[in-house]
Scaffold this motif. Structure first.
Motif, PDB file in Angstrom:
ATOM      1  N   ALA A 107       5.000  -6.591 -10.373  1.00  0.00           N
ATOM      2  CA  ALA A 107       4.486  -7.185  -8.788  1.00  0.00           C
ATOM      3  C   ALA A 107       3.995  -6.080  -8.019  1.00  0.00           C
ATOM      4  O   ALA A 107       3.268  -6.360  -7.012  1.00  0.00           O
ATOM      5  N   GLU A 108       4.676  -4.984  -8.077  1.00  0.00           N
ATOM      6  CA  GLU A 108       4.573  -3.886  -7.297  1.00  0.00           C
ATOM      7  C   GLU A 108       3.754  -2.748  -7.746  1.00  0.00           C
ATOM      8  O   GLU A 108       3.850  -1.402  -7.448  1.00  0.00           O
ATOM      9  N   SER A 109       3.116  -2.716  -8.945  1.00  0.00           N
ATOM     10  CA  SER A 109       2.577  -1.622  -9.674  1.00  0.00           C
ATOM     11  C   SER A 109       1.032  -1.956  -9.743  1.00  0.00           C
ATOM     12  O   SER A 109       0.351  -3.190  -9.653  1.00  0.00           O
ATOM     13  N   LEU A 110       0.126  -0.935  -9.792  1.00  0.00           N
ATOM     14  CA  LEU A 110      -1.438  -1.100  -9.973  1.00  0.00           C
ATOM     15  C   LEU A 110      -1.630  -0.320 -11.256  1.00  0.00           C
ATOM     16  O   LEU A 110      -1.410   1.015 -11.354  1.00  0.00           O
ATOM     17  N   LEU A 111      -2.287  -1.063 -11.985  1.00  0.00           N
ATOM     18  CA  LEU A 111      -2.963  -0.319 -13.190  1.00  0.00           C
ATOM     19  C   LEU A 111      -4.488  -0.119 -12.969  1.00  0.00           C
ATOM     20  O   LEU A 111      -5.097  -0.818 -12.282  1.00  0.00           O
ATOM     21  N   ASP A 114       3.919   1.905  -7.494  1.00  0.00           N
ATOM     22  CA  ASP A 114       3.764   2.728  -8.535  1.00  0.00           C
ATOM     23  C   ASP A 114       2.171   2.375  -8.972  1.00  0.00           C
ATOM     24  O   ASP A 114       1.699   1.132  -9.166  1.00  0.00           O
ATOM     25  N   VAL A 115       1.343   3.549  -9.361  1.00  0.00           N
ATOM     26  CA  VAL A 115       0.052   3.483  -9.689  1.00  0.00           C
ATOM     27  C   VAL A 115       0.143   4.216 -11.206  1.00  0.00           C
ATOM     28  O   VAL A 115       0.432   5.069 -11.303  1.00  0.00           O
ATOM     29  N   GLN A 150      -4.898   8.518  -3.004  1.00  0.00           N
ATOM     30  CA  GLN A 150      -3.365   8.555  -2.560  1.00  0.00           C
ATOM     31  C   GLN A 150      -3.096   8.143  -0.965  1.00  0.00           C
ATOM     32  O   GLN A 150      -2.242   7.512  -0.659  1.00  0.00           O
ATOM     33  N   PRO A 151      -4.212   8.955  -0.067  1.00  0.00           N
ATOM     34  CA  PRO A 151      -3.760   8.442   1.224  1.00  0.00           C
ATOM     35  C   PRO A 151      -3.946   6.810   1.539  1.00  0.00           C
ATOM     36  O   PRO A 151      -3.307   6.502   2.659  1.00  0.00           O
ATOM     37  N   PHE A 152      -4.454   6.030   0.687  1.00  0.00           N
ATOM     38  CA  PHE A 152      -4.620   4.793   1.067  1.00  0.00           C
ATOM     39  C   PHE A 152      -3.685   3.789   0.216  1.00  0.00           C
ATOM     40  O   PHE A 152      -3.718   2.620   0.306  1.00  0.00           O
ATOM     41  N   ILE A 153      -2.907   4.590  -0.515  1.00  0.00           N
ATOM     42  CA  ILE A 153      -1.772   3.670  -1.400  1.00  0.00           C
ATOM     43  C   ILE A 153      -0.326   4.388  -0.949  1.00  0.00           C
ATOM     44  O   ILE A 153      -0.023   5.203  -1.919  1.00  0.00           O
ATOM     45  N   PRO A 154      -0.135   4.463   0.287  1.00  0.00           N
ATOM     46  CA  PRO A 154       1.038   5.355   0.688  1.00  0.00           C
ATOM     47  C   PRO A 154       2.320   5.075   0.141  1.00  0.00           C
ATOM     48  O   PRO A 154       2.630   4.058  -0.418  1.00  0.00           O
ATOM     49  N   ASN A 155       2.933   6.220  -0.181  1.00  0.00           N
ATOM     50  CA  ASN A 155       4.546   6.143  -0.679  1.00  0.00           C
ATOM     51  C   ASN A 155       4.495   5.653  -2.324  1.00  0.00           C
ATOM     52  O   ASN A 155       5.603   5.595  -2.742  1.00  0.00           O
ATOM     53  N   ALA A 156       3.186   5.545  -3.023  1.00  0.00           N
ATOM     54  CA  ALA A 156       3.367   5.281  -4.300  1.00  0.00           C
ATOM     55  C   ALA A 156       3.512   6.304  -5.173  1.00  0.00           C
ATOM     56  O   ALA A 156       3.128   7.767  -5.179  1.00  0.00           O
ATOM     57  N   PHE A 195       4.595  11.568 -11.490  1.00  0.00           N
ATOM     58  CA  PHE A 195       5.854  11.322 -11.760  1.00  0.00           C
ATOM     59  C   PHE A 195       5.910  11.250 -13.273  1.00  0.00           C
ATOM     60  O   PHE A 195       6.956  11.586 -13.988  1.00  0.00           O
ATOM     61  N   THR A 196       4.834  10.562 -14.092  1.00  0.00           N
ATOM     62  CA  THR A 196       4.862  10.463 -15.602  1.00  0.00           C
ATOM     63  C   THR A 196       3.428  11.065 -16.025  1.00  0.00           C
ATOM     64  O   THR A 196       2.327  10.559 -15.496  1.00  0.00           O
ATOM     65  N   LEU A 197       3.505  11.514 -17.008  1.00  0.00           N
ATOM     66  CA  LEU A 197       2.398  11.939 -17.725  1.00  0.00           C
ATOM     67  C   LEU A 197       2.402  11.950 -19.126  1.00  0.00           C
ATOM     68  O   LEU A 197       3.253  12.935 -19.737  1.00  0.00           O
ATOM     69  N   ASP A 198       2.003  11.088 -19.947  1.00  0.00           N
ATOM     70  CA  ASP A 198       2.602  10.863 -21.290  1.00  0.00           C
ATOM     71  C   ASP A 198       1.326  10.273 -22.158  1.00  0.00           C
ATOM     72  O   ASP A 198       0.183   9.993 -21.580  1.00  0.00           O
TER      73      ASP A 198
END
Length: 214
Positions: free
Chosen positions: A49-53, A114-115, A136-142, A161-164
């Motif tokens: 619910a709090e993530s964006l793909l 999280d994005v 990033q400026p428009f999705i703050p703190n993600a 944070f993740t690169l996989d």
């Protein structure tokens, strides 16, 4: 893995032995990599619910197609999903130019922790970096993550944070030849450039093998 071709087109007969023996290229199946991508531990650490793909560009749309085919319910459970335009333009003798649009224009999108950028190949890391810089400026703190079918080991993602990826290619200081069958078959200019850049003495042989695919 020294180099690879992604078989992302259904019902094709590929001269896999010749690609392997003549060019050291492994054929990777898109459906198998999709299963590995969906099994990544990343998804267990995110709130749906709090993530964006984010699916950037044509390559990502093909990954999305395979995800839908593999597990439609999985993708449907993520509330926030967006497709954006993204393209890398390369001209001989020049640095590549990268275009990436803003996901929501100049509007802020709050409540996202999280994005996740989902793509077919992460080559240098410059495209995902451009997407993050623009948005990033428009999705703050993600927190920002990126995951793909294939990633070059030399690709940079210091602020992620993740690169996989499902599969890795090349070495930390050297890229390996990586491309998708769909791209090589649909764009002759890209196919010729890829062959010349990576297999200078055997470019014609590589293009002949592509012509044998049916």
């Amino acid at each position: 893995m020294p180099g690879c071709l992604i078989n992302d087109v259904e019902d094709l007969r590929l001269p896999e032995k010749e690609f392997q023996e003549d060019f050291g290229l492994t054929i990777l199946r898109a459906d198998e990599m999709t299963e590995n991508l969906l099994a990544n531990d990343l998804w267990n650490n995110l709130s749906r619910a709090e993530s964006l793909l984010v699916f950037p560009g044509n390559g990502a749309s093909i990954v999305e197609k395979f995800i839908l085919r593999s597990n439609f319910e999985w993708l449907d459970k993520w509330r926030n999903k967006e497709k954006i335009f993204s393209k890398r333009v390369w001209c001989p003798g020049e640095d590549p130019r990268i275009y990436a649009e803003k996901i929501f224009g100049d509007k802020f999108f709050l409540g996202i922790k999280d994005v996740v950028i989902i793509d077919d190949v992460i080559s240098s890391g410059k495209t995902i970096a451009k997407i993050m810089k623009e948005n990033q400026p428009f999705i703050p703190n993600a927190r920002w993550h990126a995951i793909s079918w294939v990633k070059q080991r030399s690709a940079s993602g210091k602020k992620f944070f993740t690169l996989d990826a499902a599969k890795f290619a090349g070495e930390p200081n050297r890229k390996a030849p990586v491309n998708s069958i769909s791209t090589l078959l649909s764009d002759d200019k890209i196919a010729r450039s890829f062959a010349k850049r990576n297999f200078a003495g055997q470019a014609d042989r590589f293009l002949d093998l592509l012509a044998q695919i049916y």
